[in-house]
Design an enzyme around this catalytic site. Structure first.
Site, PDB file in Angstrom:
ATOM      1  N   GLU A 407       0.802  -1.211   0.000  1.00  0.00           N
ATOM      2  CA  GLU A 407       0.000   0.000   0.000  1.00  0.00           C
ATOM      3  C   GLU A 407       0.841   1.270   0.000  1.00  0.00           C
ATOM      4  O   GLU A 407       0.503   2.261  -0.651  1.00  0.00           O
ATOM      5  CB  GLU A 407      -0.947  -0.013   1.202  1.00  0.00           C
ATOM      6  CG  GLU A 407      -2.123  -0.967   1.078  1.00  0.00           C
ATOM      7  CD  GLU A 407      -1.780  -2.419   1.410  1.00  0.00           C
ATOM      8  OE1 GLU A 407      -2.679  -3.267   1.335  1.00  0.00           O
ATOM      9  OE2 GLU A 407      -0.595  -2.692   1.725  1.00  0.00           O
ATOM     10  N   HIS A 474     -11.210  -6.162   9.370  1.00  0.00           N
ATOM     11  CA  HIS A 474     -11.935  -5.897   8.123  1.00  0.00           C
ATOM     12  C   HIS A 474     -13.212  -5.096   8.362  1.00  0.00           C
ATOM     13  O   HIS A 474     -14.102  -5.089   7.516  1.00  0.00           O
ATOM     14  CB  HIS A 474     -12.295  -7.215   7.425  1.00  0.00           C
ATOM     15  CG  HIS A 474     -11.115  -8.020   6.988  1.00  0.00           C
ATOM     16  ND1 HIS A 474     -10.358  -8.769   7.853  1.00  0.00           N
ATOM     17  CD2 HIS A 474     -10.544  -8.178   5.763  1.00  0.00           C
ATOM     18  CE1 HIS A 474      -9.382  -9.366   7.189  1.00  0.00           C
ATOM     19  NE2 HIS A 474      -9.473  -9.028   5.920  1.00  0.00           N
TER      20      HIS A 474
END
Length: 668
Positions: A407, A474
């Protein structure tokens, strides 16, 4: 030290000497000014000048360079006016960063130099972005990024080299191995025999060279540049060198064995090059005259810098320069689901939240040929939630790019694309995963316009939120992490029409935008969405419904919780405000709602402590106190990670405490 002059005329050799000597003489003057208190800090590159000068000399003027704080030779070789540099180091108003940055933490698009941040490693990924832009535009240009031996220990080094290799980008990565990361010797930094050997692990080529031999550096960079363009591949160069002073002047050099200074003094890049020039290129008198001329130029430029008036702070200008100006395209209609424009739109259709986002991306890709989408599994697979499904068939893998799991490097690449006037949308597979790209967002993207006037035209899509059984990694609501960071915009739609309009607006905005999409809304929410290409204004809240008893100020999934609750409790008149944008906030809409009801409930899915509700509550207390008939109440999720079990998750969410909070307000 052996110098090979095979391809250099006398004129070229003399020109190289001017460029090599200039940063040394500037440094010697700056060290004097430092002792006099006329500059505050200095990171010395004495002993390493041949690397910065040689690399810059060998490149084309429009090849991007990502320097660090010991690369003065990059700026001088690119002919940046010396008085501008001197004003920069004094924190002068009219310098390259308007007095907002120190030493070499600034850049210049005009000179194709990207300013560093103190974290060092992120520079490498930015070079990937400019190189990708060159590749997409079929331009024969390379990018070059510097790092130090210490910087190779950072994860950004691995990520940047891996992305460049996987994507076949024409990037030159240069390691300045001077033996120390501040005071830590290389023996405590890595265990490989040579740093350049790491190139093999990425499937790329590399070479180790004498970084103190200016002609070797120039010749190597020229050859590597040709290789990168011909093969469309990256290359790693390890330049062996030594810094003759401390990491910065205050740190000193007591940690360095004295004999090393004697060894490397014999390898001084300038003294050795002068000895070479004396063998038939220049005389002693000519060398002295060149030095004298350069010193006189330095004094003239310093006089110009010292003539500048002191900085006078202007708060309005400081605040204004945090963001790049958003020059609206008047041909793009602005449509708000809260007003009649939506109803009057000629072509509308019922669309799910996820389909509205997909349509916003599709129309934006059509509108902007220089828009690139990047993310894990977003191409053929269509992304974890299938938002980008089908886009690669329409726009190709060059513009819809699967990324490695890195990322930080991808956000840095997005910034590099922006330097070349490209737009990008980066998809975080889950908003939770943004933490490994956090530094690039909050320190690189967010601050770059304030620091040196460069915009970061980047949108980061953030699938967020609980209610789907995703568990602690998540399901987080982490939007408040970013509302505290000047330079970022944070958007969080609750309806399909807003999702499309706000996404298009975010892509058109020249500033970095964090675009939060609640996963639970993707396929559960549908509403009327115009077919046309349109924007919804960032920073403008939506009045979902007007009421007289209690204001519910919320966003995202909270809007639907509020509407459901209001429908079940028709005896209470609720004024529901959908913020839509968390940075900037629509304080006018907040104040108007407080005025209508006098009682305020701030509802969000994020945890209570540190959530955006605390900021809104404080603002209301400070600016709307006289309007209040009760304390501002916050309804938020528990201060725990998000649990996996469905019953535990329901108990965690703010919705479980909504009725309790409303009744608390009603008792006043």
């Amino acid at each position: 030290m052996e110098f090979s002059r095979d391809l250099f005329s006398n004129e070229a050799l003399i020109d190289i000497y001017h460029k090599l000597l200039l940063p040394r003489l500037i440094e010697e003057k700056m060290l004097l000014l430092l002792r006099q208190g006329k500059i505050s800090k200095w990171f010395s590159g004495i002993g390493q000048e041949a690397i910065a000068v040689g690399c810059t000399y060998a490149l084309q003027d429009d090849d991007w360079i990502m320097p660090l704080h010991r690369n003065l030779g990059v700026f001088t070789t690119r002919n940046m006016p010396l008085h501008n540099l001197f004003m920069q180091w004094q924190g002068n108003r009219n310098c390259c960063s308007k007095g907002r940055e120190r030493s070499f933490h600034f850049g210049s698009a005009e000179h194709h130099i990207c300013g560093m941040i103190s974290h060092l490693g992120p520079q490498l990924a930015v070079a990937n972005g400019t190189a990708l832009a060159h590749k997409l535009s079929s331009q024969q240009q390379v990018s070059l990024a510097f790092t130090g031996d210490g910087g190779t220990s950072e994860g950004d080094f691995h990520e940047a080299l891996n992305v460049a290799a996987v994507w076949n980008l024409p990037v030159i990565f240069v390691i300045e191995n001077n033996g120390y990361g501040l005071s830590t010797p290389v023996s405590e930094q890595y265990k490989c025999e040579r740093l350049v050997d790491r190139a093999k692990g990425y499937g790329i080529e590399g070479v180790q060279i004498d970084g103190n031999n200016i002609l070797t550096v120039i010749d190597t960079i020229k050859g590597v540049r040709d290789y990168c363009l011909r093969e469309q591949k990256p290359y790693l160069i390890e330049c062996m060198t030594f810094r003759m002073r401390g990491h910065e002047e205050a740190s000193g050099t007591k940690y360095v064995p004295a004999e090393l200074f004697d060894i490397w003094a014999e390898k001084d890049p300038i003294r050795n090059y002068e000895q070479f020039l004396l063998q038939g290129v220049l005389s002693e008198e000519e060398l002295s005259r060149i030095k004298s001329d350069i010193k006189e130029k330095i004094e003239r430029e310093l006089a110009t810098a010292f003539d500048e008036v002191p900085v006078v702070a202007d708060s309005n200008e400081e605040l204004r320069d945090v963001y790049a100006p958003d020059l609206k395209d008047t041909d793009v209609p602005v449509i708000d689901v809260a007003d009649k424009l939506l109803a009057s739109a000629s072509d509308v259709a019922q669309k799910r939240f996820i389909d509205a986002i997909k349509e916003g991306l599709y129309q934006s890709m059509q509108k902007h040929p220089k828009l690139v989408l990047m993310g894990q599994d977003i191409a053929e697979y269509g992304g974890a939630f299938k938002v980008t499904e089908g886009l690669v068939e329409e726009f190709g893998k060059a513009r819809v790019r699967n990324t490695p799991l890195c990322e930080s490097a991808i956000v840095g690449t997005a910034l590099g694309l922006s330097l070349q006037q490209y737009k990008s949308v980066v998809e975080m597979q889950f908003a939770d995963f943004v933490s490994v790209g956090f530094n690039q967002i909050v320190n690189n993207l967010a601050k770059i316009h304030y620091r040196w006037g460069q915009n970061a035209d980047v949108v980061i899509r953030m699938p967020t939120g609980a209610g789907v059984g995703g568990g602690p990694f998540h399901s987080q609501s982490n939007e408040a992490w970013f509302t505290h960071v000047p330079g970022l915009k944070v958007v969080y739609p609750s309806s399909a029409a807003d999702a499309k309009g706000l996404l298009i607006a975010a892509i058109n905005d020249p500033n970095p935008v964090l675009f939060f999409e609640h996963k639970a809304l993707y396929r559960s929410v549908s509403d009327v969405v115009p077919e046309m290409y349109y924007e919804t204004e960032i920073g403008k809240a939506r009045i979902v419904q007007k009421g007289n008893d209690i204001s519910i100020i919320t966003y995202g999934l909270g809007v639907h919780w509020a509407l459901e609750y209001a429908a079940r409790h028709a005896d209470t008149s609720f004024d529901i405000i959908d913020l839509r944008s968390l940075a900037p906030l629509d304080y006018g809409a907040i104040k108007a709602s407080v005025a209508r009801t006098g009682k305020v409930l701030i509802l969000h899915e994020d945890t209570l402590t540190g959530g955006i509700g605390g900021e809104i509550s404080a603002w209301i207390s400070e600016h709307c106190f006289e309007m209040l008939d009760a304390p501002v109440i916050r309804c938020a999720s528990l201060d725990t990670p998000v649990p996996f079990n469905a019953d535990l998750e329901k108990n965690f969410l703010a919705k479980a405490r909504l009725d309790e909070c409303v009744k608390k307000l009603q008792r006043y």
